[in-house]
Each structure stands twice: as structure tokens, then as C-alpha cells.
Design a protein around this motif. Structure first.
Motif, PDB file in Angstrom:
ATOM      1  N   HIS A 227       1.007  -1.451   0.075  1.00 11.28           N
ATOM      2  CA  HIS A 227       0.029   0.248  -0.056  1.00 11.28           C
ATOM      3  C   HIS A 227       0.929   0.936  -0.297  1.00 11.28           C
ATOM      4  O   HIS A 227       0.132   2.256  -0.668  1.00 11.28           O
ATOM      5  CB  HIS A 227      -0.745   0.159   0.924  1.00 11.28           C
ATOM      6  CG  HIS A 227      -2.323  -0.786   1.228  1.00 11.28           C
ATOM      7  ND1 HIS A 227      -3.386  -0.368   0.441  1.00 11.28           N
ATOM      8  CD2 HIS A 227      -2.368  -2.339   1.530  1.00 11.28           C
ATOM      9  CE1 HIS A 227      -4.166  -1.772   0.508  1.00 11.28           C
ATOM     10  NE2 HIS A 227      -3.262  -3.014   1.189  1.00 11.28           N
ATOM     11  N   GLY A 228       1.843   1.048   0.583  1.00  7.22           N
ATOM     12  CA  GLY A 228       2.820   1.706   0.387  1.00  7.22           C
ATOM     13  C   GLY A 228       3.365   2.689  -0.632  1.00  7.22           C
ATOM     14  O   GLY A 228       3.823   4.495  -0.797  1.00  7.22           O
ATOM     15  N   ILE A 229       3.894   2.171  -1.783  1.00  8.71           N
ATOM     16  CA  ILE A 229       4.271   2.338  -3.191  1.00  8.71           C
ATOM     17  C   ILE A 229       2.933   2.084  -4.167  1.00  8.71           C
ATOM     18  O   ILE A 229       2.688   1.955  -5.171  1.00  8.71           O
ATOM     19  CB  ILE A 229       5.489   1.951  -3.185  1.00  8.71           C
ATOM     20  CG1 ILE A 229       5.292  -0.024  -3.465  1.00  8.71           C
ATOM     21  CG2 ILE A 229       6.686   1.788  -2.866  1.00  8.71           C
ATOM     22  CD1 ILE A 229       6.413  -1.104  -3.978  1.00  8.71           C
ATOM     23  N   GLY A 230       1.484   0.786  -3.686  1.00  5.87           N
ATOM     24  CA  GLY A 230       0.543   1.579  -4.848  1.00  5.87           C
ATOM     25  C   GLY A 230       1.324   0.124  -6.075  1.00  5.87           C
ATOM     26  O   GLY A 230       0.620   0.620  -7.096  1.00  5.87           O
ATOM     27  N   GLN A 231       2.244  -1.282  -5.527  1.00  7.04           N
ATOM     28  CA  GLN A 231       2.323  -1.549  -5.819  1.00  7.04           C
ATOM     29  C   GLN A 231       2.188  -3.177  -5.683  1.00  7.04           C
ATOM     30  O   GLN A 231       1.915  -3.414  -4.697  1.00  7.04           O
ATOM     31  CB  GLN A 231       3.529  -1.430  -6.320  1.00  7.04           C
ATOM     32  CG  GLN A 231       3.799  -0.460  -7.626  1.00  7.04           C
ATOM     33  CD  GLN A 231       5.407  -0.938  -7.931  1.00  7.04           C
ATOM     34  OE1 GLN A 231       6.596   0.395  -7.611  1.00  7.04           O
ATOM     35  NE2 GLN A 231       6.153  -1.331  -8.813  1.00  7.04           N
ATOM     36  N   GLY A 232       1.659  -4.108  -6.616  1.00  6.87           N
ATOM     37  CA  GLY A 232       1.423  -5.337  -6.271  1.00  6.87           C
ATOM     38  C   GLY A 232       1.263  -6.054  -7.508  1.00  6.87           C
ATOM     39  O   GLY A 232       2.061  -5.983  -8.569  1.00  6.87           O
ATOM     40  N   GLY A 233       1.150  -7.794  -7.139  1.00  9.41           N
ATOM     41  CA  GLY A 233       1.251  -8.530  -8.530  1.00  9.41           C
ATOM     42  C   GLY A 233       1.374 -10.226  -7.820  1.00  9.41           C
ATOM     43  O   GLY A 233       1.359 -10.357  -6.352  1.00  9.41           O
ATOM     44  N   ASN A 234       2.571 -10.943  -8.583  1.00 13.13           N
ATOM     45  CA  ASN A 234       2.989 -12.106  -8.015  1.00 13.13           C
ATOM     46  C   ASN A 234       4.443 -13.047  -7.545  1.00 13.13           C
ATOM     47  O   ASN A 234       5.265 -11.534  -7.227  1.00 13.13           O
ATOM     48  CB  ASN A 234       2.626 -13.505  -9.082  1.00 13.13           C
ATOM     49  CG  ASN A 234       3.112 -12.802 -10.487  1.00 13.13           C
ATOM     50  OD1 ASN A 234       4.409 -12.200 -10.298  1.00 13.13           O
ATOM     51  ND2 ASN A 234       2.453 -12.837 -11.522  1.00 13.13           N
ATOM     52  N   LEU A 235       4.714 -13.317  -7.398  1.00 11.38           N
ATOM     53  CA  LEU A 235       5.948 -13.801  -6.547  1.00 11.38           C
ATOM     54  C   LEU A 235       7.239 -13.104  -7.677  1.00 11.38           C
ATOM     55  O   LEU A 235       8.407 -12.767  -6.965  1.00 11.38           O
ATOM     56  CB  LEU A 235       6.413 -15.669  -6.790  1.00 11.38           C
ATOM     57  CG  LEU A 235       7.164 -15.268  -6.095  1.00 11.38           C
ATOM     58  CD1 LEU A 235       7.301 -16.792  -4.729  1.00 11.38           C
ATOM     59  CD2 LEU A 235       8.793 -15.529  -6.314  1.00 11.38           C
ATOM     60  N   ILE A 236       7.158 -13.317  -8.955  1.00 10.16           N
ATOM     61  CA  ILE A 236       8.336 -13.378  -9.374  1.00 10.16           C
ATOM     62  C   ILE A 236       8.141 -10.948  -9.808  1.00 10.16           C
ATOM     63  O   ILE A 236       9.042 -10.707  -9.396  1.00 10.16           O
ATOM     64  CB  ILE A 236       7.683 -13.722 -11.224  1.00 10.16           C
ATOM     65  CG1 ILE A 236       8.566 -14.861 -11.880  1.00 10.16           C
ATOM     66  CG2 ILE A 236       8.101 -12.642 -12.246  1.00 10.16           C
ATOM     67  CD1 ILE A 236       7.525 -16.044 -12.888  1.00 10.16           C
ATOM     68  N   ASP A 237       6.729 -10.932 -10.038  1.00 16.32           N
ATOM     69  CA  ASP A 237       7.075  -9.278  -9.864  1.00 16.32           C
ATOM     70  C   ASP A 237       7.524  -8.323  -8.054  1.00 16.32           C
ATOM     71  O   ASP A 237       8.548  -8.401  -8.467  1.00 16.32           O
ATOM     72  CB  ASP A 237       5.561  -8.448  -9.281  1.00 16.32           C
ATOM     73  CG  ASP A 237       4.733  -9.243 -11.026  1.00 16.32           C
ATOM     74  OD1 ASP A 237       5.413  -9.278 -11.632  1.00 16.32           O
ATOM     75  OD2 ASP A 237       3.002  -9.561 -10.451  1.00 16.32           O
ATOM     76  N   PHE A 238       7.090 -10.017  -7.258  1.00 18.05           N
ATOM     77  CA  PHE A 238       7.801  -9.342  -6.196  1.00 18.05           C
ATOM     78  C   PHE A 238       9.386  -9.586  -5.848  1.00 18.05           C
ATOM     79  O   PHE A 238      10.452  -8.855  -5.752  1.00 18.05           O
ATOM     80  CB  PHE A 238       7.156  -9.953  -4.806  1.00 18.05           C
ATOM     81  CG  PHE A 238       7.676  -9.952  -3.622  1.00 18.05           C
ATOM     82  CD1 PHE A 238       7.877  -8.924  -2.846  1.00 18.05           C
ATOM     83  CD2 PHE A 238       9.562 -10.733  -3.268  1.00 18.05           C
ATOM     84  CE1 PHE A 238       8.857  -9.343  -1.884  1.00 18.05           C
ATOM     85  CE2 PHE A 238       9.550 -10.806  -2.304  1.00 18.05           C
ATOM     86  CZ  PHE A 238       9.446  -9.777  -1.256  1.00 18.05           C
ATOM     87  N   GLY A 239       9.823 -10.294  -6.947  1.00 16.30           N
ATOM     88  CA  GLY A 239      11.497 -11.370  -6.460  1.00 16.30           C
ATOM     89  C   GLY A 239      12.107  -9.923  -7.718  1.00 16.30           C
ATOM     90  O   GLY A 239      13.110  -9.621  -6.905  1.00 16.30           O
ATOM     91  N   ILE A 240      11.476  -9.611  -8.191  1.00 15.92           N
ATOM     92  CA  ILE A 240      12.384  -8.531  -9.343  1.00 15.92           C
ATOM     93  C   ILE A 240      12.640  -7.750  -8.384  1.00 15.92           C
ATOM     94  O   ILE A 240      13.341  -6.507  -8.896  1.00 15.92           O
ATOM     95  CB  ILE A 240      11.698  -8.740 -11.089  1.00 15.92           C
ATOM     96  CG1 ILE A 240      10.075  -7.941 -10.427  1.00 15.92           C
ATOM     97  CG2 ILE A 240      12.494  -9.898 -11.403  1.00 15.92           C
ATOM     98  CD1 ILE A 240      10.346  -7.468 -11.980  1.00 15.92           C
ATOM     99  N   LEU A 241      12.040  -6.878  -7.879  1.00 14.75           N
ATOM    100  CA  LEU A 241      11.978  -5.563  -6.980  1.00 14.75           C
ATOM    101  C   LEU A 241      12.942  -5.888  -5.865  1.00 14.75           C
ATOM    102  O   LEU A 241      13.266  -4.782  -5.656  1.00 14.75           O
ATOM    103  CB  LEU A 241      10.386  -5.034  -6.570  1.00 14.75           C
ATOM    104  CG  LEU A 241       9.744  -4.447  -7.675  1.00 14.75           C
ATOM    105  CD1 LEU A 241       7.793  -3.904  -7.064  1.00 14.75           C
ATOM    106  CD2 LEU A 241       9.977  -3.196  -7.879  1.00 14.75           C
TER     107      LEU A 241
END
Length: 298
Positions: free
Chosen positions: A59-73
Motif C-alpha cells: 500500500h505504501g508504493i501502490g504496487q503488487g502482483g505475483n511472486l515474480i513481480d515481488f522477486g525482481i523488485l
């Protein structure tokens, strides 16, 4: 060694995966697991994993997704590098997410607003007091909201946005109803003060201790609305930024200063050493008179 595919990686259980990285939930509400964000520094959990859907949202950056989206960030790497990392760690260390269907699940996993009224709940009033917000300020800008989530009724503080949705808070709950939007308070001033969340805005009002707000106010309700609100902000002669003093907040403040340093002003210096305006207010245990004296620096 056969590299894990994207399809397989997305099926890895996110809660288990974060545990292997040393991140554990601060609280669990049904399928929602709340964390201190692994992507930035914060004191209040605003990173959520919905374990049933196996996705995340910060919620702090307004981004989300699946595990791959998380991992690359998280690792600041490419998809290929992330898959290589996961392959080296070994799939047996993780469990695969098993999609499950429930009757009426589309209705149950959404916040359904029931009623709104003036703030009267003793528990909510106590929470407002802990956050050092004057009751009259909270009642002027907020409401008491009943809503359903997973078939369970909750009563929280509600802060309405311009699209009719609400930011929803209590001591044990943080969320929002659809639609998500900013809240713009037009006092017909040439100056606008910009806040990430409504508790920072309420702290500004409480510290100002004035009958009339000294500026227009824009509450973003999510940093994802910051760049989208540029046109609205730049209709004003001066833009005072009261964003959080964490990585995401300072990054966006610097972004605005790069846009136009003569128009945008960083006012977060006022609560230097604290995460946000409310953290400053709570930490100093200010009486209204003390808050007003210190607010003259604003």
C-alpha cells in the motif's frame, strides 16, 4: 539443473517464500497476511499477501502482483536471474500454492460497506486519542464505518475519498474500499498541502489548531496517485509536501523538486527524525497549546 519456469515460480507459496527471506507476518486476518514491507522501511505493516489468491500488494508504493513481480523488485534483478536464484535454492524448500474455490468467494473477499455514522465507538475513540488527534478534528473529517469482509462485520474509522470509497483504519485493521482515489479539500487557497495518508493530514490539522485550514489539502491515500495528481497540484502557486520520510516518500519528494523546485517545497523537515507527521505528534505527546506553538514553523 533444470531452471524453474515462470509458471512454476508463480505457483510457489508467497508466505513460505517470504519466510525463507526472513520476513514474517505481523498480523493475520483470515487470508490476509500483513507484513512490514520487505521493499522499504516502515513501522506500520502495509504490505499484504492474500494467501488464497497468492498475490501481494504494498500500500505504501501502490504496487503488487505475483511472486515474480515481488522477486525482481526485492533483488533488483531480471526475471531470468530470479528464476536462477529460485532454482539454486531448490523447490523442496517451498510449498506450491493450491488454488481453492469457495461458494460466493467473489462476494466474500471484497469489502462491502454497510453503514456510516458519526464516530462514537469507544475503541475507535481510544485509538484516535492514542494517535493524538483531537476528537472534533476526527469527527469533522472522518466517519464510523461498518463493513463486511469474509462474511465478518467490522467497525472502523472511515476517511472518504473523492470517488466515494473509504480508507479504513482501526488499531487492528488497515484497508480501503473501492473505488480508490485521492481526497482533495478545496478551501479556495493559492497554496496546497500534500499528504500520503489521512492520519498525517489529521495531524497537520490538529497541530495547526486553527479554525480555518491555512491551505487547500490533498490526501493521496496512496503514493501511486502522486504523479497522477501533478496537474491538480500545479494549479496552485505553492505546493507543500508533507510526505513520509521513508524511502518511497523521499523518492517522490525529490521527484517533485526535480519537476520544479521553485513550486514544490519539502515540508517533511518539520518532522525530521520521524516517519511521518503523526509519528512526530505521537512521539512528542503534544498538548494542543504545544502543538500550536511548534506548528508556527509550518
Amino acid at each position: 539443473m533444470v531452471k524453474l519456469s515462470c509458471k512454476e515460480a508463480k505457483r510457489l507459496d508467497l508466505v513460505d517464500y517470504l519466510a525463507t527471506l526472513g520476513h514474517h507476518p505481523q498480523k493475520i486476518n483470515n487470508y490476509d497476511y500483513w507484513y512490514l514491507s520487505p521493499l522499504r522501511t516502515e513501522r506500520t505493516p502495509s504490505f499484504k499477501i492474500n494467501r488464497r489468491q497468492n498475490n501481494w500488494f504494498d500500500h505504501g508504493i501502490g504496487q503488487g502482483g505475483n511472486l515474480i513481480d515481488f522477486g525482481i523488485l526485492y533483488f533488483n534483478c531480471s526475471v531470468s536471474d530470479l528464476l536462477h536464484r529460485l532454482t539454486l535454492r531448490g523447490v523442496p524448500d517451498f510449498s506450491f500454492h493450491q488454488p481453492t474455490t469457495f461458494a460466493n468467494e467473489k462476494k466474500e473477499d471484497k469489502i462491502v460497506l454497510l453503514t456510516t455514522r458519526q464516530l462514537t465507538s469507544p475503541a475507535l475513540l481510544d485509538y484516535i486519542q492514542k494517535r493524538r488527534i483531537h476528537l472534533e478534528v476526527a469527527r469533522h473529517f472522518c466517519e464510523e464505518v461498518d463493513f463486511l469482509l469474509y462474511g465478518k462485520k467490522h467497525t472502523v474509522i472511515g476517511f472518504r475519498n473523492d470517488a466515494g470509497g473509504y480508507e479504513l483504519r482501526s488499531e487492528h485493521f488497515k484497508g480501503s474500499s473501492s473505488p480508490k482515489d485521492v481526497t482533495f479539500i478545496n478551501n479556495r487557497m493559492e497554496q496546497v498541502s500534500v499528504f500520503e495518508g489521512f492520519f498525517s493530514f489529521l495531524s497537520f490539522v490538529a497541530a495547526s489548531d486553527r479554525a480555518v485550514l491555512p491551505s487547500n489539502c490533498l490526501v493521496l491515500n496512496s503514493l501511486s496517485f502522486f504523479e497522477r495528481s501533478r496537474t491538480l497540484m500545479e494549479r496552485h502557486g505553492e505546493i507543500q509536501l508533507f510526505l513520509d520520510r521513508d524511502a518511497a516518500g523521499t523518492t517522490n519528494t525529490q521527484l517533485a523538486l526535480n519537476w520544479n523546485s521553485s513550486l514544490y517545497v519539502d515540508r517533511s523537515i518539520f518532522y525530521q527524525g520521524h516517519k511521518d507527521f503523526n509519528d512526530w505528534l505521537v512521539s512528542h505527546h503534544h498538548t494542543p497549546k504545544e502543538s500550536y506553538r511548534k506548528s508556527k514553523r509550518l
